[in-house]
Write a protein that holds these residues in place. Structure first.
Motif, PDB file in Angstrom:
ATOM      1  N   LEU A 192      34.830  48.216  52.475  1.00  0.00           N
ATOM      2  CA  LEU A 192      35.867  49.246  52.428  1.00  0.00           C
ATOM      3  C   LEU A 192      36.706  49.311  53.703  1.00  0.00           C
ATOM      4  O   LEU A 192      37.540  50.196  53.856  1.00  0.00           O
ATOM      5  CB  LEU A 192      35.237  50.614  52.149  1.00  0.00           C
ATOM      6  N   SER A 193      36.493  48.363  54.612  1.00  0.00           N
ATOM      7  CA  SER A 193      37.246  48.362  55.867  1.00  0.00           C
ATOM      8  C   SER A 193      38.690  47.953  55.628  1.00  0.00           C
ATOM      9  O   SER A 193      38.991  47.146  54.736  1.00  0.00           O
ATOM     10  CB  SER A 193      36.600  47.408  56.877  1.00  0.00           C
ATOM     11  N   GLU A 194      39.581  48.492  56.426  1.00  0.00           N
ATOM     12  CA  GLU A 194      40.993  48.147  56.327  1.00  0.00           C
ATOM     13  C   GLU A 194      41.208  46.666  56.622  1.00  0.00           C
ATOM     14  O   GLU A 194      42.060  46.013  56.015  1.00  0.00           O
ATOM     15  CB  GLU A 194      41.799  49.000  57.311  1.00  0.00           C
ATOM     16  N   GLU A 195      40.426  46.137  57.569  1.00  0.00           N
ATOM     17  CA  GLU A 195      40.583  44.734  57.976  1.00  0.00           C
ATOM     18  C   GLU A 195      40.313  43.763  56.831  1.00  0.00           C
ATOM     19  O   GLU A 195      40.838  42.641  56.828  1.00  0.00           O
ATOM     20  CB  GLU A 195      39.650  44.411  59.145  1.00  0.00           C
ATOM     21  N   HIS A 196      39.483  44.175  55.868  1.00  0.00           N
ATOM     22  CA  HIS A 196      39.139  43.271  54.771  1.00  0.00           C
ATOM     23  C   HIS A 196      39.678  43.740  53.428  1.00  0.00           C
ATOM     24  O   HIS A 196      39.223  43.287  52.373  1.00  0.00           O
ATOM     25  CB  HIS A 196      37.622  43.084  54.714  1.00  0.00           C
ATOM     26  N   THR A 197      40.656  44.628  53.466  1.00  0.00           N
ATOM     27  CA  THR A 197      41.312  45.073  52.243  1.00  0.00           C
ATOM     28  C   THR A 197      42.448  44.116  51.894  1.00  0.00           C
ATOM     29  O   THR A 197      43.241  43.749  52.760  1.00  0.00           O
ATOM     30  CB  THR A 197      41.879  46.499  52.419  1.00  0.00           C
ATOM     31  N   ASN A 198      42.496  43.688  50.623  1.00  0.00           N
ATOM     32  CA  ASN A 198      43.521  42.731  50.163  1.00  0.00           C
ATOM     33  C   ASN A 198      43.581  41.514  51.084  1.00  0.00           C
ATOM     34  O   ASN A 198      44.659  41.056  51.493  1.00  0.00           O
ATOM     35  CB  ASN A 198      44.883  43.419  50.071  1.00  0.00           C
ATOM     36  N   PHE A 199      42.418  40.996  51.401  1.00  0.00           N
ATOM     37  CA  PHE A 199      42.247  39.923  52.379  1.00  0.00           C
ATOM     38  C   PHE A 199      43.007  38.657  51.986  1.00  0.00           C
ATOM     39  O   PHE A 199      43.693  38.040  52.806  1.00  0.00           O
ATOM     40  CB  PHE A 199      40.748  39.630  52.505  1.00  0.00           C
ATOM     41  N   GLN A 200      42.891  38.257  50.730  1.00  0.00           N
ATOM     42  CA  GLN A 200      43.558  37.031  50.294  1.00  0.00           C
ATOM     43  C   GLN A 200      45.075  37.200  50.242  1.00  0.00           C
ATOM     44  O   GLN A 200      45.828  36.285  50.585  1.00  0.00           O
ATOM     45  CB  GLN A 200      43.012  36.591  48.934  1.00  0.00           C
ATOM     46  N   ALA A 201      45.508  38.376  49.840  1.00  0.00           N
ATOM     47  CA  ALA A 201      46.947  38.643  49.798  1.00  0.00           C
ATOM     48  C   ALA A 201      47.560  38.581  51.195  1.00  0.00           C
ATOM     49  O   ALA A 201      48.729  38.202  51.352  1.00  0.00           O
ATOM     50  CB  ALA A 201      47.207  40.010  49.164  1.00  0.00           C
ATOM     51  N   LYS A 202      46.788  38.947  52.208  1.00  0.00           N
ATOM     52  CA  LYS A 202      47.297  38.893  53.578  1.00  0.00           C
ATOM     53  C   LYS A 202      47.577  37.447  54.001  1.00  0.00           C
ATOM     54  O   LYS A 202      48.530  37.180  54.728  1.00  0.00           O
ATOM     55  CB  LYS A 202      46.303  39.547  54.532  1.00  0.00           C
ATOM     56  N   PHE A 203      46.754  36.530  53.557  1.00  0.00           N
ATOM     57  CA  PHE A 203      46.980  35.120  53.875  1.00  0.00           C
ATOM     58  C   PHE A 203      48.246  34.590  53.197  1.00  0.00           C
ATOM     59  O   PHE A 203      48.883  33.666  53.689  1.00  0.00           O
ATOM     60  CB  PHE A 203      45.779  34.269  53.447  1.00  0.00           C
TER      61      PHE A 203
END
Length: 235
Positions: free
Chosen positions: A132-143
């Protein structure tokens, strides 16, 4: 042909990287692991925009690593577009399964110089805290920030790893018959296998990661269409 291969963590990329290295050798492969998601959101995007102007693909046939897809593309003011004579490739994974795998990878691995990993260790994050951390939210979309999925010449799915590897070789003959081994998988969980967690946590994760789930749904459709195309061609 040049191939820019975006390696999203815990989407079977490490196994693929080793197989490509064995197949094409050092002279045809350039690794770029600059850990973009260790940076803040603003810093990460600024670096990507700057690199899209200054970075030039080297003589190597394949660029492989952890970097935003737009780094080796052109920005038109709204989206990144592929450069001429360069193909882009990526593997995606079910968002929840990828995130859980990432958590266990961080638990058993030392990652020097990674600010988020340092905080993860210092605060002893639980699986729930991690998911639930912000750093790992929508992780793939960030790439894939501002780089439409439709612009990739190849999209593989970790859940269909064997078929993806076969299709990769059809799209890029240079990568046909890769000697793939699952070297970096969790010892307690094989490539493509599923983790199970509390249903409430899974539901909350899905609610927070709508971009990733939309991205993965689009990838499934593209993958299915490409697979059907190859089947009809008898490949």
């Amino acid at each position: 042909m040049k191939i820019v291969f975006v390696h999203i963590p815990k989407a079977a990329g490490t196994s693929l990287k080793e197989a490509i290295l064995e197949k094409v050798g050092d002279d045809n492969l350039y690794f770029d692991y600059n850990r973009p998601l260790a940076k803040t959101d603003l810093h990460r995007k600024a670096c990507c925009l700057f690199s899209s102007v200054t970075a030039r693909p080297s003589a190597e046939a394949i660029i492989f690593g952890h970097f935003l897809a737009g780094k080796y593309a052109r920005f038109n003011g709204c989206y990144f577009r592929p450069r001429k004579k360069i193909d882009y490739a990526v593997f995606l994974r079910d968002p929840l399964q990828r995130a859980i795998s990432h958590f266990f990878f961080w638990k058993r691995t030392v990652i020097d110089g990674h600010r988020v990993w340092k905080r993860f260790c210092r605060e002893n994050w639980s699986l729930e805290r991690f998911l639930l951390s912000e750093e790992h939210t929508n992780f793939q979309a960030k790439f894939l920030w501002r780089f439409p999925l439709s612009q990739f010449s190849f999209i593989g799915l970790t859940e269909h790893f064997d078929d993806s590897i076969k299709m990769l070789g059809r799209v890029f003959p240079l990568l046909n018959d890769l000697p793939v081994r699952a070297d970096n998988s969790n010892p307690q969980n094989t490539v493509g296998a599923s983790y199970e967690i509390d249903p409430y946590l899974a539901s909350e994760f899905m609610r927070r990661n709508k971009l990733d789930y939309a991205l993965y749904g689009q990838a499934e459709k593209i993958f299915s269409a490409q697979k059907s195309k190859f089947l009809k061609a008898g490949l």
